[in-house]
Design a protein around this motif. Structure first.
Motif, PDB file in Angstrom:
ATOM      1  N   THR A  61      -9.439  16.121   1.508  1.00  0.00           N
ATOM      2  CA  THR A  61     -10.195  17.178   0.388  1.00  0.00           C
ATOM      3  C   THR A  61     -11.266  16.436  -0.396  1.00  0.00           C
ATOM      4  O   THR A  61     -11.195  15.090  -0.376  1.00  0.00           O
ATOM      5  CB  THR A  61      -9.284  17.995  -0.301  1.00  0.00           C
ATOM      6  N   GLN A  62     -11.862  17.052  -1.134  1.00  0.00           N
ATOM      7  CA  GLN A  62     -12.739  16.475  -2.287  1.00  0.00           C
ATOM      8  C   GLN A  62     -11.980  15.741  -3.169  1.00  0.00           C
ATOM      9  O   GLN A  62     -12.375  14.707  -3.618  1.00  0.00           O
ATOM     10  CB  GLN A  62     -13.735  17.612  -2.970  1.00  0.00           C
ATOM     11  N   MET A  63     -10.771  16.141  -3.702  1.00  0.00           N
ATOM     12  CA  MET A  63     -10.026  15.337  -4.323  1.00  0.00           C
ATOM     13  C   MET A  63      -9.492  14.088  -3.777  1.00  0.00           C
ATOM     14  O   MET A  63      -9.243  13.106  -4.356  1.00  0.00           O
ATOM     15  CB  MET A  63      -8.947  16.371  -4.940  1.00  0.00           C
ATOM     16  N   GLY A  64      -8.908  14.292  -2.653  1.00  0.00           N
ATOM     17  CA  GLY A  64      -8.510  13.110  -1.805  1.00  0.00           C
ATOM     18  C   GLY A  64      -9.639  12.122  -1.700  1.00  0.00           C
ATOM     19  O   GLY A  64      -9.346  10.783  -1.655  1.00  0.00           O
ATOM     20  N   GLN A  65     -10.728  12.673  -1.451  1.00  0.00           N
ATOM     21  CA  GLN A  65     -11.882  11.353  -1.582  1.00  0.00           C
ATOM     22  C   GLN A  65     -12.011  10.763  -2.834  1.00  0.00           C
ATOM     23  O   GLN A  65     -12.178   9.587  -2.752  1.00  0.00           O
ATOM     24  CB  GLN A  65     -13.221  12.111  -0.992  1.00  0.00           C
ATOM     25  N   ALA A  66     -12.058  11.694  -4.062  1.00  0.00           N
ATOM     26  CA  ALA A  66     -11.897  11.137  -5.093  1.00  0.00           C
ATOM     27  C   ALA A  66     -10.963  10.156  -5.503  1.00  0.00           C
ATOM     28  O   ALA A  66     -11.191   9.022  -6.094  1.00  0.00           O
ATOM     29  CB  ALA A  66     -12.111  12.167  -6.208  1.00  0.00           C
ATOM     30  N   PHE A  67      -9.684  10.543  -5.232  1.00  0.00           N
ATOM     31  CA  PHE A  67      -8.563   9.525  -5.345  1.00  0.00           C
ATOM     32  C   PHE A  67      -8.907   8.284  -4.535  1.00  0.00           C
ATOM     33  O   PHE A  67      -8.664   7.221  -5.241  1.00  0.00           O
ATOM     34  CB  PHE A  67      -7.179  10.198  -5.052  1.00  0.00           C
ATOM     35  N   GLY A  68      -9.127   8.270  -3.298  1.00  0.00           N
ATOM     36  CA  GLY A  68      -9.471   7.306  -2.471  1.00  0.00           C
ATOM     37  C   GLY A  68     -10.425   6.330  -3.078  1.00  0.00           C
ATOM     38  O   GLY A  68     -10.191   5.100  -2.991  1.00  0.00           O
ATOM     39  N   GLN A  69     -11.683   6.756  -3.496  1.00  0.00           N
ATOM     40  CA  GLN A  69     -12.581   6.037  -4.315  1.00  0.00           C
ATOM     41  C   GLN A  69     -11.817   5.112  -5.415  1.00  0.00           C
ATOM     42  O   GLN A  69     -12.093   3.893  -5.765  1.00  0.00           O
ATOM     43  CB  GLN A  69     -13.869   6.766  -4.865  1.00  0.00           C
ATOM     44  N   ALA A  70     -11.331   6.042  -6.261  1.00  0.00           N
ATOM     45  CA  ALA A  70     -10.588   5.141  -7.414  1.00  0.00           C
ATOM     46  C   ALA A  70      -9.341   4.052  -6.909  1.00  0.00           C
ATOM     47  O   ALA A  70      -9.340   3.265  -7.767  1.00  0.00           O
ATOM     48  CB  ALA A  70      -9.925   6.299  -8.265  1.00  0.00           C
ATOM     49  N   ALA A  71      -8.722   4.554  -5.940  1.00  0.00           N
ATOM     50  CA  ALA A  71      -7.677   3.420  -5.579  1.00  0.00           C
ATOM     51  C   ALA A  71      -8.228   2.461  -4.632  1.00  0.00           C
ATOM     52  O   ALA A  71      -7.605   1.272  -4.162  1.00  0.00           O
ATOM     53  CB  ALA A  71      -6.481   4.343  -4.643  1.00  0.00           C
ATOM     54  N   LEU A  72      -9.431   2.559  -3.998  1.00  0.00           N
ATOM     55  CA  LEU A  72      -9.997   1.628  -3.036  1.00  0.00           C
ATOM     56  C   LEU A  72      -9.945  -0.032  -3.610  1.00  0.00           C
ATOM     57  O   LEU A  72      -9.489  -0.871  -2.947  1.00  0.00           O
ATOM     58  CB  LEU A  72     -11.338   2.067  -2.664  1.00  0.00           C
ATOM     59  N   PRO A  73     -10.224  -0.024  -4.745  1.00  0.00           N
ATOM     60  CA  PRO A  73     -10.314  -1.460  -5.499  1.00  0.00           C
ATOM     61  C   PRO A  73      -8.853  -2.106  -5.533  1.00  0.00           C
ATOM     62  O   PRO A  73      -8.732  -3.361  -5.038  1.00  0.00           O
ATOM     63  CB  PRO A  73     -10.752  -1.372  -6.837  1.00  0.00           C
ATOM     64  N   ILE A  74      -8.006  -1.278  -5.593  1.00  0.00           N
ATOM     65  CA  ILE A  74      -6.465  -1.792  -5.591  1.00  0.00           C
ATOM     66  C   ILE A  74      -6.013  -2.114  -4.312  1.00  0.00           C
ATOM     67  O   ILE A  74      -5.431  -3.302  -4.181  1.00  0.00           O
ATOM     68  CB  ILE A  74      -5.477  -0.703  -6.253  1.00  0.00           C
ATOM     69  N   GLY A  75      -6.460  -1.379  -3.293  1.00  0.00           N
ATOM     70  CA  GLY A  75      -6.070  -1.596  -1.951  1.00  0.00           C
ATOM     71  C   GLY A  75      -6.729  -2.888  -1.481  1.00  0.00           C
ATOM     72  O   GLY A  75      -6.352  -3.761  -0.806  1.00  0.00           O
TER      73      GLY A  75
END
Length: 103
Positions: A61-75
């Protein structure tokens, strides 16, 4: 998972079987539970297409995409430091085993 740590949902919807294939080592039950939790939290959308057998697709979802963008640096950090973490674990485990043998 991509080389940069992103799960395949970044590129669009995926079927359950595709997700399971792309996540080696995960059981069907654990993947099902995880997808349900992500759907409940509003991070993914589940779409059932009536057919035989039924087709089930999952997409961010849009919220999932936003969360993913925020979490990507940690991954990315985790992937870049995997060897160092494994080395630290091996050192820790060696010390723990040596302590246990002395006891």
């Amino acid at each position: 998972m991509d080389d940069d740590g992103r799960v395949q949902l970044w590129e669009g919807g995926r079927r359950f079987s595709e997700l399971r294939r792309d996540l080696p080592g995960i059981s069907q039950r654990m993947l099902t539970l995880t997808l349900r939790h992500l759907e409940r939290d509003g991070l993914i959308q589940r779409t059932v297409t009536p057919s035989i057998p039924p087709r089930v697709d999952y997409a961010l979802t849009q919220m999932g995409q936003a969360f993913g963008q925020a979490a990507l640096p940690i991954g990315q950090w985790a992937l870049q430091n995997r060897a160092a973490v494994e080395a630290a674990r091996a050192t820790f485990d060696s010390r723990l085993e040596a302590t246990a043998e002395q006891a």
